[in-house]
Scaffold this active site. Structure first.
Site, PDB file in Angstrom:
ATOM      1  N   GLU A 131       0.774  -1.086   0.073  1.00 23.34           N
ATOM      2  CA  GLU A 131       0.035   0.047   0.123  1.00 23.34           C
ATOM      3  C   GLU A 131       0.940   1.380  -0.004  1.00 23.34           C
ATOM      4  O   GLU A 131       1.945   1.318   0.508  1.00 23.34           O
ATOM      5  CB  GLU A 131      -0.914   0.005   1.183  1.00 23.34           C
ATOM      6  CG  GLU A 131      -2.306  -0.236   0.882  1.00 23.34           C
ATOM      7  CD  GLU A 131      -3.025   0.868   0.190  1.00 23.34           C
ATOM      8  OE1 GLU A 131      -2.310   1.604  -0.610  1.00 23.34           O
ATOM      9  OE2 GLU A 131      -4.317   1.264   0.592  1.00 23.34           O
TER      10      GLU A 131
ATOM     11  N   ASP B 202      -3.919   6.009   6.409  1.00 22.73           N
ATOM     12  CA  ASP B 202      -4.476   7.241   6.784  1.00 22.73           C
ATOM     13  C   ASP B 202      -5.335   6.789   7.799  1.00 22.73           C
ATOM     14  O   ASP B 202      -4.927   6.726   9.031  1.00 22.73           O
ATOM     15  CB  ASP B 202      -5.084   8.099   5.589  1.00 22.73           C
ATOM     16  CG  ASP B 202      -5.483   9.392   5.754  1.00 22.73           C
ATOM     17  OD1 ASP B 202      -5.166   9.828   7.257  1.00 22.73           O
ATOM     18  OD2 ASP B 202      -6.180  10.119   5.174  1.00 22.73           O
TER      19      ASP B 202
ATOM     20  N   LYS C 296       0.262   7.508   8.448  1.00 23.45           N
ATOM     21  CA  LYS C 296      -0.065   8.910   9.198  1.00 23.45           C
ATOM     22  C   LYS C 296      -0.580   8.382  10.959  1.00 23.45           C
ATOM     23  O   LYS C 296      -1.894   8.114  10.994  1.00 23.45           O
ATOM     24  CB  LYS C 296      -1.179   9.543   8.691  1.00 23.45           C
ATOM     25  CG  LYS C 296      -0.860  10.219   7.320  1.00 23.45           C
ATOM     26  CD  LYS C 296      -1.998  10.875   6.862  1.00 23.45           C
ATOM     27  CE  LYS C 296      -1.914  11.486   5.371  1.00 23.45           C
ATOM     28  NZ  LYS C 296      -3.129  11.928   4.795  1.00 23.45           N
TER      29      LYS C 296
ATOM     30  N   PHE D 126      -2.246  16.100   4.076  1.00 24.74           N
ATOM     31  CA  PHE D 126      -2.407  15.672   2.765  1.00 24.74           C
ATOM     32  C   PHE D 126      -1.047  15.670   1.839  1.00 24.74           C
ATOM     33  O   PHE D 126      -0.693  16.710   1.514  1.00 24.74           O
ATOM     34  CB  PHE D 126      -3.568  16.418   2.044  1.00 24.74           C
ATOM     35  CG  PHE D 126      -4.063  15.377   0.799  1.00 24.74           C
ATOM     36  CD1 PHE D 126      -5.135  14.472   0.958  1.00 24.74           C
ATOM     37  CD2 PHE D 126      -3.519  15.671  -0.551  1.00 24.74           C
ATOM     38  CE1 PHE D 126      -5.364  13.580  -0.034  1.00 24.74           C
ATOM     39  CE2 PHE D 126      -4.086  15.069  -1.339  1.00 24.74           C
ATOM     40  CZ  PHE D 126      -5.160  14.020  -1.184  1.00 24.74           C
TER      41      PHE D 126
ATOM     42  N   ASP E   6      -2.025  10.688  -5.358  1.00 22.34           N
ATOM     43  CA  ASP E   6      -2.544  11.889  -6.020  1.00 22.34           C
ATOM     44  C   ASP E   6      -3.461  12.874  -5.514  1.00 22.34           C
ATOM     45  O   ASP E   6      -3.750  12.511  -4.187  1.00 22.34           O
ATOM     46  CB  ASP E   6      -3.410  11.221  -7.148  1.00 22.34           C
ATOM     47  CG  ASP E   6      -4.695  10.550  -6.594  1.00 22.34           C
ATOM     48  OD1 ASP E   6      -4.781   9.881  -5.720  1.00 22.34           O
ATOM     49  OD2 ASP E   6      -5.823  11.241  -7.095  1.00 22.34           O
TER      50      ASP E   6
END
Ligand code: IMP
Ligand code: MG
Length: 183
Positions: free
Chosen positions: A103, A107, A135, A156, A163
């Site tokens: 991965e 998040d 994170k 972010f 992306d």
């Protein structure tokens, strides 16, 4: 492209291409030892994991098949919806296989915890996770990730497969997207 090419669209470079290359070599060496003699299958999660899969698989000193899964938990925004939908399923029967999910990032953890459960129910011999980025402060559910590249702040990020609105995946580094780009 490198971060310097889009310096007006990012605030900070968190991980450089060179950092990533070193880390992948380190993790590939661990995986080679941990899975010696085992029937390992790499499963990449499209599209974010494309870059990490390409570089990580080539860093492994062994023959290893790869398969792909496409799920969606994000729209074009920057927050997890928590709803996981399969857009492309595996081509491989993972029964009795040792699966390593590759991965880009953990998040909220919602996507991976869903995938882990899904793969376990298909009778995999084992299911582990390699996430290039994590994170820790954004976790909504705990995900046991055996291999983690870098822990990063809750911001972010874009680049190296990640992306914003399908852009920036081809950035070689991982950087924080400047808020003016999405607000
Ligand atoms: P989750 O919140 O852990 O379920 O993350 C779901 C997916 O959202 C990840 O696999 C990424 O593809 C994407 N994602 C999460 N955080 C970011 C980010 O900071 N930038 C770009 N994509 C992200
Ligand atoms: Mg992803």
């Amino acid at each position: 492209m490198r971060a310097a090419d889009i310096s007006d669209q990012i605030t900070t470079v968190l991980v450089t291409e060179e950092d990533i290359r070193e880390k992948l070599a380190e993790i590939a060496a661990r995986v080679a030892v941990d899975y010696a003699g085992k029937d390992l299958l790499l499963v990449g999660v499209l599209k974010g994991a494309v870059m990490v899969m390409a570089d990580f698989a080539r860093a492994l000193p062994m023959v290893v098949p790869m398969d792909w899964m496409a799920v969606s938990s994000y729209g074009s925004g920057t927050k997890s919806s928590g709803v996981v939908q399969i857009r492309k399923d595996l081509d491989t029967d993972i029964h009795d296989k040792h699966v390593l999910i590759v991965e880009d990032i953990i998040d909220s953890g919602l996507t991976l915890s869903w995938l882990l459960e899904n793969f376990a129910s298909r009778g995999a011999a084992s299911v582990e996770v390699f996430a290039l980025l994590r994170k820790p402060e954004a976790a909504k559910v705990h995900v046991e990730s055996k291999y983690v590249g870098f822990d990063i702040p809750t911001e972010f990020v874009i680049g190296y497969g990640l992306d914003y609105d399908e852009k920036y995946r081809n950035l070689r580094d991982v950087a924080v997207l400047a808020p003016h780009v999405y607000s």
